[in-house]
Design a protein around this motif. Structure first.
Motif, PDB file in Angstrom:
ATOM      1  N   TRP A 120       0.831  -1.203   0.000  1.00 55.37           N
ATOM      2  CA  TRP A 120       0.000   0.000   0.000  1.00 55.37           C
ATOM      3  C   TRP A 120       0.864   1.252   0.000  1.00 55.37           C
ATOM      4  O   TRP A 120       2.032   1.213   0.370  1.00 55.37           O
ATOM      5  N   GLU A 121       0.270   2.367  -0.352  1.00 62.87           N
ATOM      6  CA  GLU A 121       0.938   3.668  -0.339  1.00 62.87           C
ATOM      7  C   GLU A 121       1.544   3.989   1.027  1.00 62.87           C
ATOM      8  O   GLU A 121       2.531   4.703   1.116  1.00 62.87           O
ATOM      9  N   ASN A 122       0.949   3.479   2.097  1.00 58.51           N
ATOM     10  CA  ASN A 122       1.462   3.747   3.442  1.00 58.51           C
ATOM     11  C   ASN A 122       2.609   2.815   3.823  1.00 58.51           C
ATOM     12  O   ASN A 122       3.098   2.857   4.952  1.00 58.51           O
ATOM     13  N   GLY A 123       3.036   1.946   2.900  1.00 59.18           N
ATOM     14  CA  GLY A 123       4.159   1.043   3.147  1.00 59.18           C
ATOM     15  C   GLY A 123       3.780  -0.318   3.694  1.00 59.18           C
ATOM     16  O   GLY A 123       4.617  -1.221   3.774  1.00 59.18           O
ATOM     17  N   ASN A 124       2.522  -0.506   4.067  1.00 60.81           N
ATOM     18  CA  ASN A 124       2.075  -1.793   4.614  1.00 60.81           C
ATOM     19  C   ASN A 124       1.803  -2.795   3.500  1.00 60.81           C
ATOM     20  O   ASN A 124       1.286  -2.432   2.441  1.00 60.81           O
ATOM     21  N   GLU A 125       2.116  -4.043   3.766  1.00 64.95           N
ATOM     22  CA  GLU A 125       1.811  -5.108   2.814  1.00 64.95           C
ATOM     23  C   GLU A 125       0.311  -5.408   2.865  1.00 64.95           C
ATOM     24  O   GLU A 125      -0.307  -5.349   3.936  1.00 64.95           O
ATOM     25  N   ALA A 126      -0.258  -5.714   1.707  1.00 67.32           N
ATOM     26  CA  ALA A 126      -1.686  -6.040   1.635  1.00 67.32           C
ATOM     27  C   ALA A 126      -1.931  -7.392   2.301  1.00 67.32           C
ATOM     28  O   ALA A 126      -1.372  -8.402   1.885  1.00 67.32           O
ATOM     29  N   THR A 127      -2.746  -7.397   3.342  1.00 69.62           N
ATOM     30  CA  THR A 127      -3.102  -8.641   4.016  1.00 69.62           C
ATOM     31  C   THR A 127      -4.546  -9.026   3.726  1.00 69.62           C
ATOM     32  O   THR A 127      -4.874 -10.195   3.673  1.00 69.62           O
ATOM     33  N   VAL A 128      -5.414  -8.028   3.544  1.00 68.16           N
ATOM     34  CA  VAL A 128      -6.792  -8.245   3.117  1.00 68.16           C
ATOM     35  C   VAL A 128      -6.836  -7.875   1.644  1.00 68.16           C
ATOM     36  O   VAL A 128      -6.409  -6.787   1.260  1.00 68.16           O
ATOM     37  N   THR A 129      -7.316  -8.793   0.808  1.00 68.43           N
ATOM     38  CA  THR A 129      -7.358  -8.513  -0.626  1.00 68.43           C
ATOM     39  C   THR A 129      -8.746  -8.783  -1.186  1.00 68.43           C
ATOM     40  O   THR A 129      -9.524  -9.541  -0.607  1.00 68.43           O
ATOM     41  N   HIS A 130      -9.013  -8.160  -2.326  1.00 64.03           N
ATOM     42  CA  HIS A 130     -10.328  -8.265  -2.975  1.00 64.03           C
ATOM     43  C   HIS A 130     -10.155  -8.508  -4.470  1.00 64.03           C
ATOM     44  O   HIS A 130     -10.801  -7.846  -5.290  1.00 64.03           O
ATOM     45  N   TRP A 131      -9.280  -9.446  -4.833  1.00 65.40           N
ATOM     46  CA  TRP A 131      -9.017  -9.734  -6.236  1.00 65.40           C
ATOM     47  C   TRP A 131     -10.205 -10.419  -6.881  1.00 65.40           C
ATOM     48  O   TRP A 131     -10.873 -11.252  -6.258  1.00 65.40           O
ATOM     49  N   ASP A 132     -10.446 -10.105  -8.132  1.00 64.76           N
ATOM     50  CA  ASP A 132     -11.422 -10.859  -8.908  1.00 64.76           C
ATOM     51  C   ASP A 132     -10.824 -12.227  -9.189  1.00 64.76           C
ATOM     52  O   ASP A 132      -9.611 -12.436  -9.075  1.00 64.76           O
TER      53      ASP A 132
END
Length: 139
Positions: A87-99
């Motif tokens: 993410w822009e804030n530097g955090n890794e994506a842990t919750v995702t909403h991929w198609d």
């Protein structure tokens, strides 16, 4: 469900909407830009590309934008870096909403939110899309 109350829409006259329950302050841009251009525009406003890192934020933003502008795709602040999405804030994506079937990889390092179904799609970063900027708080 987070819904912007009428008095929460543009409370400071700068075009940013406040969804009070999620403490989320964002502005939707209908002009299309590359992620680099969109990021620069957000930065000039003291903001960043939006971080929809929870189910609640993803749904609230999707529903609000869809209710105001209809279904479309919008850049979000998620980028593929060193084999992970950050993410822009530097955090890794842990919750995702991929198609389904996504992400595809293969130089598709940027991400859009499709407001029709609140799902994410990866794409080549030279493409242009509408975008959403987020401020920490409007208050």
């Amino acid at each position: 469900m987070d819904r912007a109350r009428p008095e929460a829409e543009d409370p400071f006259g700068d075009g940013f909407v406040l969804l009070e329950n999620s403490q989320l302050c964002f502005k939707v841009f209908e002009e299309v830009k590359t992620p680099y251009e969109a990021r620069n525009t957000c930065n000039r406003l003291g903001a960043k590309l939006i971080v929809v890192d929870t189910e609640e934020k993803n749904t609230a933003v999707s529903e609000y934008v869809k209710s105001k502008l209809g279904s479309n795709t919008f850049l979000i602040g998620l980028t593929h870096k060193q084999n992970r999405f950050v993410w822009e804030n530097g955090n890794e994506a842990t919750v995702t909403h991929w198609d389904s079937g996504l992400p595809r990889g293969a130089n598709r390092d940027c991400v859009v939110l499709y407001t029709h179904n609140a799902l994410w799609y990866d794409f080549v970063c030279s493409f242009r899309f509408r975008y959403i900027c987020e401020k920490q708080l409007c208050t």
